[in-house]
Design an enzyme around this catalytic site. Structure first.
Site, mmCIF file in Angstrom:
data_model
loop_
_atom_site.group_PDB
_atom_site.id
_atom_site.type_symbol
_atom_site.label_atom_id
_atom_site.label_comp_id
_atom_site.label_asym_id
_atom_site.label_seq_id
_atom_site.Cartn_x
_atom_site.Cartn_y
_atom_site.Cartn_z
ATOM 1 N N GLY A 9 0.843 -1.205 0.000
ATOM 2 C CA GLY A 9 0.000 0.000 0.000
ATOM 3 C C GLY A 9 0.873 1.247 0.000
ATOM 4 O O GLY A 9 0.546 2.269 0.601
ATOM 5 N N GLN A 13 -1.518 7.738 1.098
ATOM 6 C CA GLN A 13 -1.106 8.970 1.795
ATOM 7 C C GLN A 13 0.096 8.725 2.708
ATOM 8 O O GLN A 13 1.069 9.473 2.682
ATOM 9 C CB GLN A 13 -2.277 9.533 2.627
ATOM 10 C CG GLN A 13 -1.972 10.898 3.223
ATOM 11 C CD GLN A 13 -2.970 11.336 4.301
ATOM 12 O OE1 GLN A 13 -3.785 10.543 4.768
ATOM 13 N NE2 GLN A 13 -2.902 12.588 4.685
ATOM 14 N N ASP A 35 2.008 -1.954 -4.330
ATOM 15 C CA ASP A 35 0.624 -1.482 -4.228
ATOM 16 C C ASP A 35 -0.169 -2.192 -5.313
ATOM 17 O O ASP A 35 0.417 -2.786 -6.217
ATOM 18 C CB ASP A 35 0.576 0.055 -4.418
ATOM 19 C CG ASP A 35 -0.686 0.680 -3.825
ATOM 20 O OD1 ASP A 35 -1.784 0.411 -4.346
ATOM 21 O OD2 ASP A 35 -0.581 1.428 -2.836
ATOM 22 N N ILE A 36 -1.486 -2.070 -5.239
ATOM 23 C CA ILE A 36 -2.334 -2.679 -6.268
ATOM 24 C C ILE A 36 -2.394 -1.792 -7.512
ATOM 25 O O ILE A 36 -2.905 -2.186 -8.547
ATOM 26 C CB ILE A 36 -3.739 -2.956 -5.670
ATOM 27 C CG1 ILE A 36 -4.457 -4.031 -6.443
ATOM 28 C CG2 ILE A 36 -4.560 -1.678 -5.536
ATOM 29 C CD1 ILE A 36 -5.602 -4.657 -5.686
ATOM 30 N N ARG A 37 -1.860 -0.569 -7.387
ATOM 31 C CA ARG A 37 -1.843 0.393 -8.505
ATOM 32 C C ARG A 37 -0.503 1.120 -8.483
ATOM 33 O O ARG A 37 0.211 1.075 -7.479
ATOM 34 C CB ARG A 37 -2.971 1.420 -8.331
ATOM 35 C CG ARG A 37 -2.789 2.207 -7.038
ATOM 36 C CD ARG A 37 -3.817 3.286 -6.817
ATOM 37 N NE ARG A 37 -3.704 3.854 -5.479
ATOM 38 C CZ ARG A 37 -3.240 5.073 -5.208
ATOM 39 N NH1 ARG A 37 -2.851 5.867 -6.167
ATOM 40 N NH2 ARG A 37 -3.164 5.502 -3.958
ATOM 41 N N TYR A 143 -15.037 0.373 9.542
ATOM 42 C CA TYR A 143 -13.582 0.565 9.618
ATOM 43 C C TYR A 143 -13.085 0.330 11.045
ATOM 44 O O TYR A 143 -12.113 -0.400 11.270
ATOM 45 C CB TYR A 143 -13.291 1.986 9.154
ATOM 46 C CG TYR A 143 -11.861 2.445 9.240
ATOM 47 C CD1 TYR A 143 -10.891 1.948 8.382
ATOM 48 C CD2 TYR A 143 -11.490 3.433 10.152
ATOM 49 C CE1 TYR A 143 -9.581 2.410 8.432
ATOM 50 C CE2 TYR A 143 -10.188 3.908 10.207
ATOM 51 C CZ TYR A 143 -9.234 3.396 9.354
ATOM 52 O OH TYR A 143 -7.947 3.856 9.407
HETATM 53 P P1 NAD Z 1 -4.617 5.377 1.547
HETATM 54 O O1 NAD Z 1 -6.016 5.028 1.175
HETATM 55 O O2 NAD Z 1 -4.091 6.716 1.183
HETATM 56 O O3 NAD Z 1 -3.618 4.278 0.942
HETATM 57 C C1 NAD Z 1 -3.912 2.914 0.944
HETATM 58 C C2 NAD Z 1 -3.182 2.281 -0.224
HETATM 59 O O4 NAD Z 1 -3.494 0.892 -0.249
HETATM 60 C C3 NAD Z 1 -3.595 2.842 -1.591
HETATM 61 O O5 NAD Z 1 -2.467 3.280 -2.311
HETATM 62 C C4 NAD Z 1 -4.287 1.679 -2.282
HETATM 63 O O6 NAD Z 1 -4.074 1.638 -3.693
HETATM 64 C C5 NAD Z 1 -3.637 0.493 -1.608
HETATM 65 N N1 NAD Z 1 -4.441 -0.721 -1.703
HETATM 66 C C6 NAD Z 1 -5.789 -0.837 -1.679
HETATM 67 N N2 NAD Z 1 -6.139 -2.130 -1.846
HETATM 68 C C7 NAD Z 1 -4.986 -2.821 -1.954
HETATM 69 C C8 NAD Z 1 -4.691 -4.196 -2.133
HETATM 70 N N3 NAD Z 1 -5.660 -5.128 -2.235
HETATM 71 N N4 NAD Z 1 -3.401 -4.562 -2.212
HETATM 72 C C9 NAD Z 1 -2.397 -3.643 -2.136
HETATM 73 N N5 NAD Z 1 -2.623 -2.335 -1.980
HETATM 74 C C10 NAD Z 1 -3.905 -1.933 -1.881
HETATM 75 O O7 NAD Z 1 -4.475 5.110 3.121
HETATM 76 P P2 NAD Z 1 -3.450 5.795 4.145
HETATM 77 O O8 NAD Z 1 -4.084 7.028 4.640
HETATM 78 O O9 NAD Z 1 -2.099 5.848 3.561
HETATM 79 O O10 NAD Z 1 -3.515 4.739 5.331
HETATM 80 C C11 NAD Z 1 -2.569 3.693 5.511
HETATM 81 C C12 NAD Z 1 -2.936 2.917 6.758
HETATM 82 O O11 NAD Z 1 -2.980 3.810 7.896
HETATM 83 C C13 NAD Z 1 -4.309 2.243 6.716
HETATM 84 O O12 NAD Z 1 -4.271 1.033 7.425
HETATM 85 C C14 NAD Z 1 -5.188 3.214 7.458
HETATM 86 O O13 NAD Z 1 -6.300 2.571 8.019
HETATM 87 C C15 NAD Z 1 -4.244 3.732 8.530
HETATM 88 N N6 NAD Z 1 -4.647 5.041 9.060
HETATM 89 C C16 NAD Z 1 -4.612 6.168 8.292
HETATM 90 C C17 NAD Z 1 -4.995 7.392 8.837
HETATM 91 C C18 NAD Z 1 -4.957 8.670 8.019
HETATM 92 O O14 NAD Z 1 -5.357 9.733 8.511
HETATM 93 N N7 NAD Z 1 -4.456 8.647 6.794
HETATM 94 C C19 NAD Z 1 -5.425 7.466 10.168
HETATM 95 C C20 NAD Z 1 -5.486 6.302 10.922
HETATM 96 C C21 NAD Z 1 -5.067 5.094 10.369
#
Ligand code: NAD
Length: 313
Positions: A9, A13, A35-37, A143
């Site tokens: 992933g 972000q 990542d998946i993309r 979630y």
């Molecule tokens: P995001 O949505 O920006 O990134 C997630 C990434 O995972 C994406 O690039 C997506 O393409 C990839 N993804 C989706 N499905 C996939 C798959 N099957 N295989 C591989 N990759 C896949 O999320 P983020 O904000 O970067 O969050 C990362 C982690 O941190 C998550 O577990 C999220 O729950 C946790 N988190 C984030 C926040 C926040 O504010 N950003 C807060 C609390 C917890």
């Protein structure tokens, strides 16, 4: 032996900035982004990259063997607002990917795992202010339910199988290098972009909705710090509370107005208001402070200055 790290992933972000931070620390070719993309050009060009579906155990196992990976950061997930629209997809992705990585740990194919939890593990019955590490949780979102279950499984895999998995409950994260991916705190990033591009922002939360937040630099530092801490120092094997600041939409608007006096904010709360209302307003992170010396550096004013400086055209 020098370690190889896999980030799953990596185009999201947090994953994007984490990849850059780990590459500058350990060397570009020691950190495999996946990542998946595909991600941003700068991420794709900075080192090895693999298209990888986190729910595909065999594909994960193959990449881990090929690159001789010893540490995995699992950042793939469906976030809070999107998960409410696609509950089963969220559950399958959030839990399926975690089980895959935990089972690779159990099979001794990797040595160490980072998996992020969230303040979404808390719910409407949780004490709202200075929420303790151990308290009533009862999350009310898809979630949050997946994150709380994930925490239980992490602790279980540590206790039963000795899997070295480490986790923190991130608050809402604010970043300028990458856009957020469908969470309830996304407004705190969008507001800076709109303040600069349009001078006005319509917020999907009410003006007095106070939530725990953190600047991305602090979140990345915490992530690397907990992974580098001595094994004996990590006493919480579910996930650590982590805190930096708490603010409301009106407070962030005022801090922007100190720099852009004409900036205007409007409010049109939507379905995300109910999610935000179920979460804590502030977090007690004394366990993280005591166990692995966590200390946040960014408050709201410092965050606003950084965001406006870097997003300015
Ligand atoms: P995001 O949505 O920006 O990134 C997630 C990434 O995972 C994406 O690039 C997506 O393409 C990839 N993804 C989706 N499905 C996939 C798959 N099957 N295989 C591989 N990759 C896949 O999320 P983020 O904000 O970067 O969050 C990362 C982690 O941190 C998550 O577990 C999220 O729950 C946790 N988190 C984030 C926040 C926040 O504010 N950003 C807060 C609390 C917890």
């Amino acid at each position: 032996m020098e370690k190889y790290i896999l980030i799953i992933g990596a185009c999201g972000q947090i994953g994007t900035e984490l990849t850059w931070a780990l590459r500058s620390k350990y060397g570009n070719d020691r950190v495999i982004a996946s990542d998946i993309r595909e991600g941003s050009e700068s991420l794709m060009e900075s080192g090895p990259f693999e298209i990888l579906d986190a729910t595909d155990y065999n594909a994960l196992e193959e990449v881990i063997a090929y690159y001789e990976i010893s540490e995995v950061y699992l950042m793939a997930a469906m976030l809070s607002a999107t998960a409410e629209k696609f509950p089963m997809r969220a559950w399958n992705l959030n839990m399926g990917s975690l089980f895959n990585v935990l089972n690779l740990g159990k099979e001794k194919k990797i040595d160490k795992i980072f998996w992020p939890s969230s303040i979404a593990v808390f719910g409407p019955n949780t004490p709202k202010e200075t929420t303790p590490q151990n308290t009533i949780m009862e999350p009310s979102t898809v979630y949050g339910i997946s994150k709380q279950s994930g925490e239980r499984w992490c602790e279980y895999y540590f206790n039963k199988f000795g899997v070295d998995v480490r986790s923190i409950r991130y608050p809402g994260l604010i970043s300028w290098k990458t856009m957020p991916g469908g969470g309830t705190t996304d407004y705190a990033v969008d507001i800076y972009h709109k303040a600069l591009s349009e001078g006005t922002y319509t917020c999907f939360l009410k003006e007095d909705t106070k939530l725990p937040m953190m600047f991305m630099d602090d979140a990345i530092r915490a992530t690397i710090q907990i992974m580098e801490a001595d094994t004996e120092a990590i006493k919480v094997r579910s996930a650590y509370n982590l805190s930096a600041m708490s603010f409301t939409p009106i407070q962030v608007a005022k801090s922007i107005q100190n720099h852009i006096p004409d900036f205007k904010i409007l409010y049109e709360p939507d379905f995300r208001q109910a999610i935000a209302d179920s979460w804590p307003s502030s977090i007690d992170d004394s366990d993280a402070q005591n166990d692995w010396n966590w200390k946040a550096e960014f408050d709201l004013e410092k965050t606003t200055k950084k965001m406006l400086k870097h997003l300015k055209p």
